[in-house]
Scaffold this motif. Structure first.
Motif, PDB file in Angstrom:
ATOM      1  N   UNK A 255      27.279  32.260  22.938  1.00  0.00           N
ATOM      2  CA  UNK A 255      25.913  31.751  22.941  1.00  0.00           C
ATOM      3  C   UNK A 255      25.393  31.764  24.376  1.00  0.00           C
ATOM      4  N   UNK A 256      24.125  31.499  24.537  1.00  0.00           N
ATOM      5  CA  UNK A 256      23.558  31.443  25.894  1.00  0.00           C
ATOM      6  C   UNK A 256      24.261  30.379  26.734  1.00  0.00           C
ATOM      7  N   UNK A 257      24.455  29.195  26.168  1.00  0.00           N
ATOM      8  CA  UNK A 257      25.094  28.113  26.910  1.00  0.00           C
ATOM      9  C   UNK A 257      26.542  28.454  27.242  1.00  0.00           C
ATOM     10  N   UNK A 258      27.257  29.051  26.296  1.00  0.00           N
ATOM     11  CA  UNK A 258      28.648  29.454  26.550  1.00  0.00           C
ATOM     12  C   UNK A 258      28.710  30.505  27.648  1.00  0.00           C
ATOM     13  N   UNK A 259      27.780  31.425  27.639  1.00  0.00           N
ATOM     14  CA  UNK A 259      27.768  32.475  28.659  1.00  0.00           C
ATOM     15  C   UNK A 259      27.505  31.897  30.043  1.00  0.00           C
ATOM     16  N   UNK A 260      26.636  30.921  30.113  1.00  0.00           N
ATOM     17  CA  UNK A 260      26.364  30.308  31.418  1.00  0.00           C
ATOM     18  C   UNK A 260      27.587  29.593  31.980  1.00  0.00           C
ATOM     19  N   UNK A 261      28.466  29.153  31.106  1.00  0.00           N
ATOM     20  CA  UNK A 261      29.698  28.517  31.569  1.00  0.00           C
ATOM     21  C   UNK A 261      30.737  29.544  32.009  1.00  0.00           C
ATOM     22  N   UNK A 262      30.531  30.798  31.612  1.00  0.00           N
ATOM     23  CA  UNK A 262      31.517  31.844  31.914  1.00  0.00           C
ATOM     24  C   UNK A 262      31.248  32.562  33.227  1.00  0.00           C
ATOM     25  N   UNK A 263      29.978  32.598  33.643  1.00  0.00           N
ATOM     26  CA  UNK A 263      29.668  33.315  34.883  1.00  0.00           C
ATOM     27  C   UNK A 263      28.429  32.705  35.516  1.00  0.00           C
ATOM     28  N   UNK A 264      28.171  33.088  36.748  1.00  0.00           N
ATOM     29  CA  UNK A 264      27.128  32.447  37.538  1.00  0.00           C
ATOM     30  C   UNK A 264      25.817  33.215  37.525  1.00  0.00           C
ATOM     31  N   UNK A 265      25.730  34.293  36.722  1.00  0.00           N
ATOM     32  CA  UNK A 265      24.525  35.098  36.722  1.00  0.00           C
ATOM     33  C   UNK A 265      23.457  34.562  35.782  1.00  0.00           C
ATOM     34  N   UNK A 266      22.448  35.387  35.576  1.00  0.00           N
ATOM     35  CA  UNK A 266      21.315  35.048  34.716  1.00  0.00           C
ATOM     36  C   UNK A 266      21.556  35.607  33.324  1.00  0.00           C
TER      37      UNK A 266
END
Length: 326
Positions: A255-266
């Motif tokens: 998900x968007x939130x999960x992806x934000x926890x995986x890396x520091x990009x946009x």
């Protein structure tokens, strides 16, 4: 007033922009058969909706017709065309592909002309990026999906020769495209899906050529990685080092939130293609608002996981654009 460029730069830097950036893109069937009409259609789209960046979306065959491929428009809702002529029919054909010069081959040169036409007429504060298909994605359309996968596993050395040629040609196109003054590339990866290739297979047949192709664009500031499909190998993002990643986040993990926890990009997404095509403005706004809540409006660009269907209504597109203004 904050410009599109300033808003995106704030987003990339991790700051809080005046509003969430938003960008939608689509194919322009029939219009995408000449540089003049594709440029005009792209500019009209931007004038109508005022997105924060412009992605030029030619037919996937733009990079293949100089090798002899051909396709036809038959009304697909995504605006894509059906291939009617392949170039690779047997494994030995991969080694026969010649390296192309994008500045002299008619179809590649036409796309460079399209970029120049758009750049001339687009306001300087609106960033412009060009779609680039990965070598594996191009190979799929040169041979057909089933043939490519069979050749990869039965005749890997032959396919490698073809991928090397495709990668060299594509890198040269990226270099030439950057010379037109664009701000980056939208790099479309279609085979980083578990149903097509294992992670190890992609690391062998995809990743080395991806890294070769994108190298010239690393000095650009607005590069987007598109991981197409379901059950994607999201971990490839770390090896490709794109500042922005786009995928079908409403249809496949993360998900968007999960992806934000995986890396520091946009992260870039939040809207379903089906919602824009078949839903109503209230549903579009609801989906957009939920995506903004997921990301807290930081390091996030509102978009779809892929192209906007050509049947999407004007009202739904307006709802998507206006949802970030609240």
């Amino acid at each position: 007033m904050t410009t599109h460029r300033e808003r995106l730069q704030t987003c990339l830097d991790g700051g809080q922009p005046d509003r969430v950036p938003v960008a939608l893109w689509r194919h322009f069937p029939v219009d995408d058969q000449s540089p003049e009409t594709l440029a005009a259609a792209t500019l009209h789209w931007q004038r109508q909706y005022d997105f924060d960046f412009v992605k030029v979306t030619p037919a996937s065959s733009f990079c293949l017709k100089d090798w002899g491929a051909d396709d036809v428009w038959e009304g697909h809702t995504e605006g894509t065309r059906r291939y009617v002529k392949r170039v690779v029919s047997g494994p030995r054909d991969w080694a026969r592909l010649p390296e192309l010069d994008p500045t002299s081959e008619p179809h590649l040169a036409a796309q460079l002309k399209c970029l120049r036409l758009i750049k001339q007429r687009l306001p300087a504060e609106t960033p412009l990026i060009q779609t680039v298909f990965s070598p594996l994605a191009q190979a799929k359309n040169l041979a057909g999906s089933d043939a490519l996968l069979a050749h990869l596993r039965l005749y890997p050395d032959d396919v490698m020769k073809g991928l090397e040629t495709i990668a060299r040609t594509t890198r040269r196109f990226v270099e030439a495209a950057l010379e037109t003054g664009i701000d980056g590339i939208f790099y479309a990866v279609q085979h980083a899906q578990a149903a097509l290739l294992s992670l190890e297979e992609y690391q062998t047949f995809g990743l080395p050529f991806d890294q070769q192709v994108i190298e010239p664009a690393k000095s650009s500031w607005l590069n987007v990685l598109h991981l197409h499909g379901r059950d994607i190998h999201y971990s490839l993002l770390s090896a490709l080092s794109f500042p922005i990643v786009n995928w079908h986040d409403r249809e496949t993990a993360p998900s968007l939130a999960e992806a934000q926890a995986l890396h520091d990009g946009v992260v870039c997404g939040g809207l379903r293609q089906d919602t824009l095509a078949l839903g109503n403005p209230a549903q579009v706004r609801e989906e957009a608002e939920e995506a903004i809540r997921q990301t807290r409006g930081r390091k996030f660009i509102l978009s779809t996981g892929c192209v906007v269907p050509v049947i999407a209504s004007h009202g739904n597109l307006v709802a998507a654009r206006e949802s970030v203004e609240k």
